[in-house]
Scaffold this motif. Structure first.
Motif, mmCIF file in Angstrom:
data_model
loop_
_atom_site.group_PDB
_atom_site.id
_atom_site.type_symbol
_atom_site.label_atom_id
_atom_site.label_comp_id
_atom_site.label_asym_id
_atom_site.label_seq_id
_atom_site.Cartn_x
_atom_site.Cartn_y
_atom_site.Cartn_z
ATOM 1 N N ILE A 13 11.494 -74.450 57.201
ATOM 2 C CA ILE A 13 12.279 -73.358 56.763
ATOM 3 C C ILE A 13 11.264 -72.248 56.736
ATOM 4 O O ILE A 13 11.612 -70.930 57.015
ATOM 5 N N ARG A 14 9.823 -72.678 56.529
ATOM 6 C CA ARG A 14 8.990 -71.405 56.719
ATOM 7 C C ARG A 14 8.969 -70.920 58.312
ATOM 8 O O ARG A 14 8.957 -69.930 58.569
ATOM 9 N N TRP A 59 3.000 -68.887 55.283
ATOM 10 C CA TRP A 59 3.286 -69.286 53.820
ATOM 11 C C TRP A 59 3.252 -67.947 53.148
ATOM 12 O O TRP A 59 3.843 -67.935 52.068
ATOM 13 N N SER A 60 2.261 -67.007 53.559
ATOM 14 C CA SER A 60 2.384 -65.735 52.592
ATOM 15 C C SER A 60 3.855 -64.994 52.723
ATOM 16 O O SER A 60 4.040 -64.538 51.724
ATOM 17 N N LYS A 61 4.561 -65.189 53.885
ATOM 18 C CA LYS A 61 5.714 -64.461 53.840
ATOM 19 C C LYS A 61 6.897 -65.241 53.094
ATOM 20 O O LYS A 61 7.581 -64.627 52.655
ATOM 21 N N GLU A 101 17.648 -68.112 51.929
ATOM 22 C CA GLU A 101 17.418 -69.709 52.180
ATOM 23 C C GLU A 101 16.291 -70.185 51.780
ATOM 24 O O GLU A 101 16.171 -71.080 51.326
ATOM 25 N N ILE A 102 15.161 -69.328 51.637
ATOM 26 C CA ILE A 102 13.785 -69.916 51.280
ATOM 27 C C ILE A 102 13.918 -70.164 49.497
ATOM 28 O O ILE A 102 13.460 -71.272 49.275
ATOM 29 N N ARG A 103 14.662 -69.102 48.845
ATOM 30 C CA ARG A 103 14.753 -69.545 47.255
ATOM 31 C C ARG A 103 15.486 -70.716 47.166
ATOM 32 O O ARG A 103 15.530 -71.541 46.457
#
Ligand SMILES: Nc1ncnc2c1ncn2[C@@H]1O[C@H](COP(=O)(O)OP(=O)(O)O)[C@@H](O)[C@H]1O
Ligand SMILES: O=C(CO)[C@@H](O)[C@H](O)COP(=O)(O)O
Length: 604
Positions: free
Chosen positions: A414-415, A423-425, A475-477
Motif C-alpha cells: 500500500i505504501r 514511509w514518510s509520505k 486507503e493508508i488510514r
C-alpha cells in the motif's frame, strides 16, 4: 557498533523471515552491537522475495536452507572484519521464525561434528556428507569389519536406489546434508487436507486445541511433515546413521538409526552446537504435536502425521536449557571461548516475549513480516482461534499468540501504491487523515490471512457499502486502522480486556514508525512503549542466554533481567480516541463476519 572489544557478553540471534540478525548484550544488559544480513539484498543468488519463494499454487511457500547457513557465514565474517571480540562471549541463544522445518539427511550430524575451521559453513554442509561416509567406510575397514552393501541395507535400511554409482557408498556423491533444499515455512498454507486428517485422528479441532494449544493450522509443522511424508516419502525417509560415542572403535552402532527434523530455531542452534540441538517446549508448541501441559510429544498426533516421527524429532527440552558448548569450529575460526554455552533456541515470538520482559496484563504487538500479538498466561485456555504456547521463560506458565500474515509486506504494497514507496509520505497520510477515517473501513489480505481466513481487499464506506477504491490517504488510514482493529477484536475474542494499567509493547520493523504507533495507541486506548533496538527477539535471545547461564529453570527470569533498560513511551491515546473506536470496532467486527461469510459461500 558502539564498542568492539573487551566486554563479557551474550549473543542473541534471530533467524527471521527476511533476515538473520544478531545483538551482543553485556553483563549490565546493555546492547552494544547489532548487525543483520538481509536475504534479498545480501544473498540475491537465492532469488527470494521477502526471504521466501512463493510457488505457482500461491499456497506453498518455502525458503532455501543454504541461504540461512550462508547468512550466518556472512554475518560472522562481517563481525570478524569489524574486530568483534568473540573471546568475550560467555553464552549465546537465538530465535527462529516459527513453524518452518529443516530435514537433515544421512551423514549430516557427522558433517556438523567435523567441520573444518578453514572453510565457511555453507561450503561444507553442501558436500560434507560424502566425505564423512568415505571416512566411515575407511574406518570400518581399518577396524577389520568393513561394511558390505547388504549390511548397510539390512542394518541401516538404506535402499539400493541410494547406492552411489561411482564408489562403494550408500549415497550419491552429489548429495548435501539436507533432504530438501527448500524448506516449508510459516507462510505456507498448502496443508488443509493434512489439517483435517490430524483433527479427525484426535477427535476434532477442539480436542486437538486442548491437547496441543491450537486447532490444526496449515503452517504448523506436524501438518507440513505429514504433507512431505505423503508427497515425497523418499525425502522423509532419509535416515541418519550415528557414530557410537561410547566406543569409538565401533564406528557404527548396529540397529541405531537416528533421523532428524529440526525447526528453524533448533536448526540454527545445531549449526552452533556442531550436532543436532533439541526442540524447546515453546517453539515446539507451534507444531500441533506437543502436549503443552505434559510437555511430551502426543503419540496420537505423531502417529497421524508420519511414521517414526518421534525418533526424527528427538526429546523436547525446557526453553532455558543449556544444550551444550559451542562447536570447536567457532573456537578455531572466530576465537569463541571453548566454554561458551549454547542455550536452547526458541521461536521468534517467544523470544520477543522475553526481550520485552512482558508482565501479566501487558500486551505485546510485533510488527515484523507477520504481525503478531501475544500475552503472558498463567493457565492455558485453548480456543478455536489463536494459539497457546509453553512460556519460554517460565516452565510453569504459558503465552497466547495471534498471528496475522498480512503484516509488513501488505503495508509495503500500500505504501508503494499510495505513497510512492516512501514511509514518510505514508506517515504524512496518517497525520492528514482523522481518527475513524470518516467511517471508511478496509480489509487488506493479499495473501490468505490466518486471523481470520480471508483473502482479497474489501473496502466499505460509511454506509457499509462495498466500494472498489479509496483515495490514497484514506486507503493508508483504512489499512492501518483495520489491521489494529482486527488485533483488538481477536484479542478480545480470546478473553483479553484492555484495562486502565494496560501497556502495549511494540516491536518489529514497523515499530520504528511513530505514526503507525499512534494509530495503535488510539485503537487500543492504551499507551504504546518500544524498546530501543531493531529486534526484541534478538535481545530476548541474549537475555535467555544469561538466564540459561544463571541456572535456567530454577532461577526467576525476571531476577536475571531486572537491571535491563525500561521500554520508552512512544505514543499515548488521543483524547477522543475511545469515543471514535468504541463505535467503529463493532462495525469492523460485523463487516469482517460479512466478508467471511461471502468468502465461505452459502451454507449447504
Ligand atoms: N519506517 C517504517 N515504517 C513502517 N514499516 C517499516 C519501517 N521500517 C521498516 N519497516 C518494515 O519492517 C519490516 C521488517 O520487519 P522486521 O521485524 O525486521 O522483519 P522480520 O520478520 O524479518 O524480523 C519490513 O518489511 C518493512 O516493511
Ligand atoms: O507464524 C508465525 C507465528 O505463529 C510468525 O510470526 C513467524 O514466527 C514469522 O515471524 P516474523 O519473521 O514475521 O518475525
Amino acid at each position: 557498533m558502539t564498542e568492539r572489544a573487551g566486554r563479557r557478553c551474550c549473543l542473541g540471534w534471530d533467524f527471521s523471515t527476511q533476515q538473520v540478525k544478531v545483538v551482543a548484550v553485556d553483563a549490565e544488559l546493555n546492547v552494544f552491537y547489532e548487525d543483520s544480513v538481509n536475504f534479498d539484498r545480501d544473498l540475491p543468488e537465492f532469488g527470494t522475495q521477502g526471504g521466501v519463494h512463493v510457488h505457482k499454487d500461491r499456497l506453498t511457500v518455502t525458503s532455501p536452507v543454504l541461504m540461512w547457513v550462508q547468512a550466518l557465514d556472512l554475518i560472522l565474517e562481517k563481525m570478524k572484519a569489524l574486530g568483534f571480540d568473540f573471546s568475550q562471549v560467555v553464552a549465546l541463544s537465538g530465535a527462529g521464525q516459527q513453524h518452518g522445518s529443516v530435514y537433515w539427511k544421512t551423514g549430516a550430524s557427522l558433517a556438523l561434528s567435523s567441520l573444518s575451521p578453514a572453510l565457511p559453513l555453507h561450503q561444507q554442509l553442501q558436500v560434507k556428507t560424502l566425505v564423512n561416509l568415505i571416512d566411515l567406510q575407511m574406518s570400518s575397514e581399518q577396524s577389520g569389519t568393513p561394511l558390505h552393501r547388504h549390511e548397510w541395507e539390512v542394518e541401516y535400511g538404506l535402499r539400493p536406489a541410494l547406492w552411489c554409482r561411482c564408489c562403494p557408498l550408500p549415497v550419491s556423491c552429489s548429495l548435501a546434508c539436507f533432504s530438501i533444499s527448500d524448506c516449508p515455512i510459516w507462510m505456507d498454507s498448502s496443508t488443509t487436507a493434512q489439517c483435517r486428517q490430524l483433527e479427525a485422528a484426535v477427535g476434532g479441532a477442539r480436542a486437538l486445541s486442548c491437547l496441543t494449544g491450537s486447532r490444526a493450522y496449515e503452517r504448523f509443522t506436524g501438518n507440513q511433515i505429514a504433507k512431505l511424508f505423503q508427497q515425497n516419502p523418499e525425502a522423509y525417509s532419509h535416515s541418519e546413521v550415528v557414530r557410537s560415542s561410547s566406543s569409538p572403535a565401533v564406528l557404527l552402532v548396529p540397529g541405531v538409526v537416528r533421523w532428524r527434523i529440526s525447526l528453524v530455531s533448533s536448526f540454527a542452534a545445531s549449526l552452533f552446537l556442531g550436532g543436532y540441538a533439541p526442540i524447546d517446549y515453546s517453539d515446539g508448541s507451534g507444531m500441533n504435536l506437543l502436549q503443552i501441559q505434559e510437555k511430551v510429544w502426543s503419540q496420537a498426533c505423531l502417529g497421524a502425521c508420519a511414521p517414526r516421527l518421534e525418533e526424527k524429532l528427538g526429546s523436547p527440552v525446557p526453553s532455558c536449557s543449556v544444550v551444550g558448548a559451542i562447536s570447536s569450529y567457532y573456537v578455531q575460526r572466530y576465537g569463541f571461548p571453548p566454554a561458551c554455552k549454547v542455550v536452547a533456541f526458541t521461536g521468534d515470538n517467544p523470544a520477543s516475549l522475553a526481550g520485552m520482559r512482558l508482565e501479566e496484563g501487558d500486551i505485546a504487538v510485533s510488527l515484523g513480516t507477520s504481525d503478531t500479538l501475544f500475552l503472558w498466561l498463567q493457565e492455558p485456555m485453548p480456543a478455536l482461534e489463536g494459539h497457546i504456547f509453553c512460556n519460554p521463560v517460565d516452565v510453569q506458565h504459558y503465552m497466547a499468540l495471534l498471528c496475522f500474515k498480512n503484516g509488513s509486506l501488505m503495508r509495503e504494497k500500500i505504501r508503494d501504491e499510495s505513497a510512492s514507496g516512501s514511509w514518510s509520505k505514508f506517515s504524512k497520510a496518517l497525520q492528514s487523515t482523522e481518527m475513524g477515517n470518516k467511517g471508511n473501513l478496509g480489509f487488506y489480505f493479499d495473501v490468505m490471512e490466518i486471523t481470520p481466513g480471508i483473502m482479497g481487499r474489501h473496502r466499505f464506506n460509511a454506509e457499509n457499502t462495498e466500494v472498489s477504491a479509496f483515495p490514497g490517504d484514506v486507503e493508508i488510514r483504512a489499512l492501518i486502522e483495520g489491521q489494529f482493529m482486527a488485533k483488538r477484536i481477536h484479542a478480545e475474542g480470546l478473553g483479553y480486556r484492555v484495562m486502565p494499567k494496560t501497556k502495549i509493547l511494540a516491536t518489529g520493523g514497523a515499530s520504528h514508525n511513530k505514526d503507525i504507533l499512534q494509530v495503535l495507541a488510539d485503537v487500543f486506548g492504551a499507551p504504546v512503549y518500544v524498546i530501543d533496538t531493531t529486534s526484541s527477539a534478538c535481545v530476548g535471545s541474549a537475555y535467555r542466554a544469561f538466564h540459561g547461564l544463571a541456572g535456567g529453570t530454577g532461577v526467576a527470569f525476571s531476577e536475571v533481567v531486572k537491571s535491563a533498560p525500561h521500554p520508552s513511551l512512544a505514543a499515548t491515546p488521543s483524547p477522543r480516541a475511545s469515543q471514535v473506536y468504541e463505535a467503529l470496532l463493532p462495525r469492523y467486527a460485523q463487516l469482517e463476519q460479512r466478508v467471511l461469510s461471502q468468502a465461505r459461500g452459502p451454507l449447504e
